[in-house]
Every structure is written in structure tokens, then in C-alpha cells.
Design an enzyme around this catalytic site. Structure first.
Site, PDB file in Angstrom:
ATOM      1  N   PRO A 245     -34.395 -40.456  -2.816  1.00 27.92           N
ATOM      2  CA  PRO A 245     -35.031 -41.747  -2.518  1.00 27.92           C
ATOM      3  C   PRO A 245     -36.474 -41.485  -2.063  1.00 27.92           C
ATOM      4  CG  PRO A 245     -33.372 -41.207  -0.871  1.00 27.92           C
ATOM      5  CD  PRO A 245     -33.434 -40.043  -1.801  1.00 27.92           C
ATOM      6  N   ASP A 421     -38.708 -37.214   0.789  1.00 23.52           N
ATOM      7  CA  ASP A 421     -37.305 -37.568   0.602  1.00 23.52           C
ATOM      8  C   ASP A 421     -36.854 -38.363   1.831  1.00 23.52           C
ATOM      9  OD1 ASP A 421     -34.531 -37.544   0.453  1.00 23.52           O
ATOM     10  OD2 ASP A 421     -34.459 -35.546  -0.466  1.00 23.52           O
ATOM     11  N   HIS A 422     -36.590 -39.640   1.610  1.00 27.76           N
ATOM     12  CA  HIS A 422     -36.283 -40.515   2.751  1.00 27.76           C
ATOM     13  C   HIS A 422     -34.916 -40.217   3.369  1.00 27.76           C
ATOM     14  CE1 HIS A 422     -37.109 -43.643   5.452  1.00 27.76           C
ATOM     15  NE2 HIS A 422     -37.449 -44.619   4.625  1.00 27.76           N
ATOM     16  N   ARG A 423     -34.109 -39.376   2.716  1.00 24.22           N
ATOM     17  CA  ARG A 423     -32.824 -39.011   3.326  1.00 24.22           C
ATOM     18  C   ARG A 423     -33.029 -38.181   4.581  1.00 24.22           C
ATOM     19  NH1 ARG A 423     -30.033 -36.156  -1.698  1.00 24.22           N
ATOM     20  NH2 ARG A 423     -32.093 -35.217  -1.642  1.00 24.22           N
TER      21      ARG A 423
END
Ligand code: CAO
Length: 451
Positions: A245, A421-423
């Protein structure tokens, strides 16, 4: 009788694909002569021979998947060549002109049944391919797990890839569960009968093949086969795009003082035989930022619900080459001076552009910098180079009016585009990281104290 074997190609590399065999039976080869062009998921390498003699038996062909230690050819010492010089094999440059045709040749020449006889493939770890075993795909950023690779010949994998089928979901009907071409076709047919071609898509697999219109109806066209590097890039980026994401944040640094310093320092750098570019300085600053913000020097392991933090700092630099995008890696960049970084970056970029990169050049990156500013642009949205978790894009620096102390001043502003990476990285951390980098550029004293 001597033999030439595939040597160690680098850490975690167990196999490679032969792009081109540059010698043939009857040729006399010398030590250091380039005999094979090999490709891993990271680089194309020209492999020199470490033995000399006349080739008596060739055991590999273009397109073969080979593993470390595998015999390439056998030789006889001190014998004269069979072929007169005029009929010697095409020189490397000539061979290179038609890579696509050469790659396809062995497959096209074989009937389907012969293809089924192909040797068991030693599966190359390639984080972005559709051939990743399902477990590896579920792990997201992790490279595929070798032992879980479905038993299938390269041609079977290729067919599956081309028609958008995940080979690892297929039950093989061949000996020992081996997957055959017919299994792939039957599996694909069944999926389509179920009316949902998307079902075959494992996360990270490339999009299903939708038939293209006949473009020649609308005007003249030419069709070119994708090079291996282009194919790998396409697969890798599709995988990254589909599994990560992405968020991209934009900001600008005032590089007026930095540019003035670069100019004033140019002569000194010249004496060192290097040019201090913006990219080299950024590598240094980013290396310090990666230590300050460890979540940017990490990889995600969703299967084990864990985040891997790296204590080393290796920075990848996106390099534009005639044959595509290559990302060589500056190792332990945090321990280098800017001059050392500039020197190393030039050497890596030159090797990449001359197709001379080693596997070590191309692996182990923690974070990537992609500077398109030498070409132009105001901003872009770089794709994270998985299994890394962030990438810094740089666009063209330009003089802009900046409001300072009640008046506009002309300042040289450098635009940044940070994708992450939004994780594992939250928006607030993203902007903190980027602001720290900008602060370090604008206030070098603070960088010296903190970095
Ligand atoms: N803004 C303005 N000028 C810039 C700049 C920027 N952001 N970055 C570089 N420049 C200038 C340099 O100062 C240099 O100018 P001078 O010759 O007048 O000093 C010129 O552009 C060329 O720089 P360079 O490319 O030789 O050196 P570099 O260290 O800045 O970059 C490298 C090296 C390897 C990053 C670059 O050559 C390259 O290949 N960039 C493309 C990367 C790429 O393809 N990214 C896309 C990845 S996603 O598809």
C-alpha cells in the site's frame, strides 16, 4: 579433460538463466574470455572462463536455467581450434543485437512433447515473478521459498505466466506430480469455465491477459520481444505495486547553499578524480536518516507477522541504462565519505551501463534513491523497490521565489517524492523522515551533530 562449471554468483544466488552461450564445440577458449551471458533476477552478467582449452562438449544452451556448480562445457587442453578464425562464433556485440530471437529459438524449435522432457528447473528466487509459490506470495515482500516451488519445466512456467495462470495452484499429472503443459491448459480452461479469470490471480501475480485489439488495423506497428531485464522489471514492479500500500509525500529542500558549496568544491573534487553530485550527497544524508529512522531500513514479513530491521545501510541507486532500469547498491554507505560514495556510484553506474554488474553490485539494498532531476520533472510517484519499504524520488532542482523575512528571494529548490509502505510506516513518520533529510541538507551543521 577439464570442465567449466557455473561459479558462485553471490550470496543467496543458487541459479541463473543463460541468456547467451558465446562459444561452441571446437572453439579454443582462454582464461578470462567471456563464455556466457547469464541473468539472475537482478542483473545480466558476462561470465568469464577460468580454464583454457578446446571445447569438446557443450552441456547447456540459450535459455537454460543453470545452478551453481553445474557443468557448462568440457575442454581438452592444448588442442587447436576446429574453426578457422574467419568462421569463429559471432562476437559478443553481434550476438547481442538479437537477444529476443535467440532466447525464443530453442523453445520454438522444439515440439510440445520435447519441451515436456526438459530438465527439472532449479527455481530462481525472484520476488516479483508470478511463479512464486503461493506461500511466498502470501509472505508479501519475502523472496520465494525454494523448496515449495511447483515441479515444472521452464516452458511450462512460461506458458502459465503468459496466460496469467499461477503455476503453483496446478496439480501436476506428470511423474512425481510434475506439472505438464496440458495441466496448465486444462487449469486455465477450468478457471474460465468458472467464469472468473481473476480467481487464478495470486496476490502479486500480473494482471490476467486480456486479448489486445489488432493495432495494425489502425496504423503501422512493429512488435519487439521484451528483454529479460524488461520482463523482470515489469514483474517486479507489478508485484510491488500490488502488494505494497503505497503513499507518496512531496516536499522541497532549499539547496542554494549546497549548490554553492558544490561549485566551490568542484576543483578539489576534480583532484580526487570525482564529481560531487547531488545524488552522492543525498546517499550520505539518507544513510544517516536510515539509522535515525530504523523503520525505513526494514522489510515486512507478513507470514510471521514481523518486521525485519537491518543494522547495515546499503543504498540502491536507480540507474538509467540503454537496456532498462538497474539498481546497483552502495554497500555500507553510512561508513563512507561523500567522495567515496561519488567514486563508488560512478563505478557502479558505469558497470551497470556496460552490462558488467556483478551480483554483489545488485543485491542487499535497504533503500533506493531515484534521481530523475538530471533529466527533468517536478515530481513523481516512485514505486517501492520491494522487499525494501521506502524509496526517495528526486526531481529537477530549479530556482524559485521563496518568501523569506518579508520578501521573495530566488532560491534553488530541490523537489523530493518519498514513497513508502504504509503497512510499516505511518504518514507522520514519513514526513518526519523527509523533513529530517531536508533539514540536514539545509542545515549541514545540524547534520554533523545529529547524523
Ligand atoms: N536537479 C537538477 N540537476 C540535477 C539533478 C537534480 N535533481 N540531479 C542531477 N542533476 C544534474 C547534475 O548536477 C549534472 O549536472 P552538471 O553536469 O551540470 O553538473 C547532471 O544533472 C547529470 O548528473 P549525473 O546523472 O551525471 O549525476 P548524478 O549523480 O546526479 O546521477 C544517476 C547519477 C546514476 C542517478 C543518474 O545518472 C541516473 O541514471 N538517473 C536516472 C535514474 C532513473 O532512471 N530513475 C528512474 C527509476 S524509476 O523508473
Amino acid at each position: 579433460m577439464k570442465q567449466f562449471n557455473i561459479p558462485e554468483l553471490g550470496e543467496n544466488i543458487s541459479s541463473a538463466t543463460i541468456v547467451k552461450v558465446m562459444v561452441k564445440v571446437g572453439d579454443v577458449v582462454e582464461v578470462d574470455q567471456t563464455v556466457l551471458e547469464l541473468e539472475t533476477d537482478k542483473a545480466t552478467i558476462e561470465l568469464p572462463c577460468d580454464v583454457s582449452g578446446k571445447i569438446t562438449e557443450m552441456k547447456v544452451a540459450d535459455g537454460d536455467q543453470v545452478s551453481i556448480g553445474q557443468v557448462v562445457f568440457t575442454l581438452e587442453e592444448g588442442a587447436a581450434a576446429d574453426t578457422p578464425a574467419a568462421e569463429a562464433p559471432a562476437p559478443a556485440a553481434e550476438v547481442k543485437e538479437a537477444p529476443a530471437a535467440q532466447e525464443k529459438a530453442p523453445e520454438a524449435a522444439q515440439p510440445a512433447t520435447a519441451v515436456e522432457e526438459e530438465k527439472e528447473e532449479v527455481f530462481t528466487p525472484a520476488p516479483a515473478t508470478t511463479t512464486n509459490p503461493p506461500k511466498a506470495i502470501a509472505v508479501d515482500n519475502q523472496p520465494p521459498i525454494l523448496s515449495n516451488a511447483a515441479p515444472a519445466a521452464p516452458s511450462v512456467r512460461r506458458l502459465a505466466r503468459e496466460i496469467g495462470v499461477d503455476v503453483n495452484q496446478i496439480k501436476g499429472s506428470g511423474p512425481g506430480g510434475r506439472i505438464l503443459l496440458d495441466d496448465v491448459k486444462a487449469f486455465s480452461k477450468k478457471l474460465h469455465e468458472q467464469g472468473n479469470p481473476m480467481r487464478q490471480q495470486a496476490p502479486g501475480a500480473s494482471a490476467p491477459q486480456v486479448p489486445l485489439p489488432d493495432f495494425s488495423k489502425f496504423g503501422e506497428i512493429t512488435v519487439e520481444a521484451m528483454s529479460n531485464i524488461r520482463t523482470k522489471t515489469a514483474e517486479h514492479l507489478s508485484y510491488a505495486w500490488q502488494t505494497i500500500p503505497h503513499v507518496t509525500q512531496f516536499d522541497k529542500a532549499d539547496v542554494t547553499a549546497l549548490e554553492a558549496f558544490r561549485k566551490s568544491y568542484a576543483k578539489t573534487a576534480d583532484k580526487e578524480g570525482v564529481k560531487i553530485t547531488v545524488t552522492a550527497i543525498l546517499v550520505k544524508i539518507v544513510s544517516a536518516a536510515l539509522k535515525k529512522f530504523p523503520q525505513f531500513n526494514a522489510s515486512v514479513d507478513m507470514q510471521r507477522r514481523s518486521i525485519i530491521y537491518k543494522k547495515y545501510v546499503n543504498v540502491g541507486i536507480a540507474v538509467d541504462t540503454d537496456f532498462g532500469l538497474i539498481v546497483p547498491v552502495i554497500r555500507n554507505a553510512d561508513q563512507m565519505t561523500v567522495i567515496e560514495i561519488a567514486r563508488e556510484m560512478n563505478a557502479l553506474a558505469e558497470r551497470a551501463r556496460n552490462k558488467k554488474s556483478s551480483i554483489a553490485d545488485m543485491t542487499g539494498g535497504c533503500f533506493t534513491i531515484s534521481n530523475l532531476g538530471g533529466i527533468g520533472g517536478t515530481a513523481f510517484t516512485p514505486i517501492v523497490n520491494t522487499p525494501e519499504v521506502a524509496i526517495l524520488g528526486v526531481s529537477r532542482g530549479a530556482i524559485e521565489p521563496v518568501w523569506i523575512d518579508g520578501k521573495f528571494e530566488p532560491r534553488m529548490m530541490l523537489p523530493f517524492s518519498l514513497s513508502y509502505d504504509h503497512r510499516v510506516i505511518d504518514g507522520a513518520d514519513g514526513i518526519r523522515f523527509l523533513r529530517w533529510i531536508i533539514d540536514a541538507i539545509e542545515n549541514p551543521m545540524k547534520f554533523i551533530v545529529e547524523g
